[in-house]
Design an enzyme around this catalytic site. Structure first.
Site, PDB file in Angstrom:
ATOM      1  N   ASP A 134       0.848  -1.201  -0.324  1.00 46.13           N
ATOM      2  CA  ASP A 134      -0.168   0.053   0.050  1.00 46.13           C
ATOM      3  C   ASP A 134       1.039   1.385   0.092  1.00 46.13           C
ATOM      4  OD1 ASP A 134      -1.891  -1.970   0.641  1.00 46.13           O
ATOM      5  OD2 ASP A 134      -2.934  -0.924   1.889  1.00 46.13           O
ATOM      6  N   LYS A 174     -10.055   0.655  -2.270  1.00 44.66           N
ATOM      7  CA  LYS A 174     -10.131   0.380  -0.963  1.00 44.66           C
ATOM      8  C   LYS A 174     -10.478   1.670  -0.214  1.00 44.66           C
ATOM      9  CE  LYS A 174      -7.060  -1.193   2.756  1.00 44.66           C
ATOM     10  NZ  LYS A 174      -5.800  -1.534   3.349  1.00 44.66           N
ATOM     11  N   LYS A 199      -6.756   3.395  -3.004  1.00 47.93           N
ATOM     12  CA  LYS A 199      -7.291   3.519  -1.713  1.00 47.93           C
ATOM     13  C   LYS A 199      -7.350   4.869  -1.033  1.00 47.93           C
ATOM     14  CE  LYS A 199      -5.112   2.114   2.678  1.00 47.93           C
ATOM     15  NZ  LYS A 199      -3.865   1.196   3.366  1.00 47.93           N
TER      16      LYS A 199
END
Length: 247
Positions: free
Chosen positions: A102, A198, A166
């Site tokens: 991430d 996300k 995300k």
């Protein structure tokens, strides 16, 4: 099964069970993994700092939960590290066994109008991930603030090869919101590419999760709501969901 039950079941399977506290220890990560109750459902991944990827892998293996992925973060949380450090961080994390990376984009550069730097961080990180790890790109939507910048960041993530886009680190004042989710999902849909989404930070209850699931379903359709394309980044959501499932 009631709708609440269905939503709860689905929410567990789409969750990145997260612990990203600066004071985390190996024992905290072990406890995080121990909070998973396979009879009530298992999350898609656990998300921890790179130093704890090994601990998470070992704790999951000990409970025969090898199907649960381990995610970690890079350039986290400020997005300010030099690119060479970020790539180094990525390679080390993958060596430790991380399945998902991430990455926080250098969002301050984007706010200053520098798209090229942002794109380079994403492309180079994707290259470093190779076939070994998925790349989830954190745009820090709460700091980008405007719809135009959020759309731009989402498009750059897609262009750079992100597997997921995300919302947030969970470390700033404003994290995931339904408004931002709508903007990001719309950009993903318009791209015509299969890219996941996300929502991270602030999704704490089944009631919260239900709203995100409904919004996502309305824009992307039912098939999108699977772990390959949709995740919640959450720490307290699991216990709320389990409570509902135990009833």
């Amino acid at each position: 099964m009631t709708e609440q039950h269905n939503n709860a079941h689905l929410a567990v399977s789409l969750m990145d069970l997260t612990s990203l506290n600066t004071a985390d220890t190996s024992n905290d990560i072990k406890q995080l993994v121990e909070s998973i109750n396979p009879q009530l459902g298992t999350p898609a991944a656990v998300c921890v700092y790179s130093d704890f990827v090994d601990d998470a892998k070992i704790a999951l293996a000990a409970r025969e939960l090898n199907h649960v992925k381990v995610a970690t973060v890079t350039n986290f949380p400020t997005g300010d590290a030099p690119l060479s450090d970020v790539i180094n961080e990525t390679l080390i994390a993958i060596e430790r066994g991380a399945d998902e990376i991430d990455l926080v984009i250098p969002y301050k550069a984007l706010i200053a109008g520098d798209e090229n730097t942002v794109l380079e961080y994403i492309q180079q990180s994707k290259k470093a991930c190779g076939t070994q790890a998925k790349l989830k790109v954190i745009i820090e939507s709460g700091e980008l603030k405007t719809e135009a910048l959020i759309t731009k960041a989402t498009n750059l993530a897609i262009q750079g090869g992100a597997d997921f886009v995300k919302t947030s680190t969970g470390k700033v004042a404003v994290n995931a919101t339904l408004e931002v989710t709508k903007v990001m999902l719309s950009a993903i849909k318009q791209s015509g590419k299969v890219v996941g989404f996300k929502a991270a930070g602030g999704v704490k209850t089944i009631a919260d999760a239900k709203e995100y699931l409904a919004l996502t379903r309305s824009i992307m359709g039912d098939d999108y709501l699977q772990a390959d394309t949709f995740r919640f980044g959450a720490s307290s959501l699991l216990s709320d969901v389990y409570k509902a499932l135990e009833k």
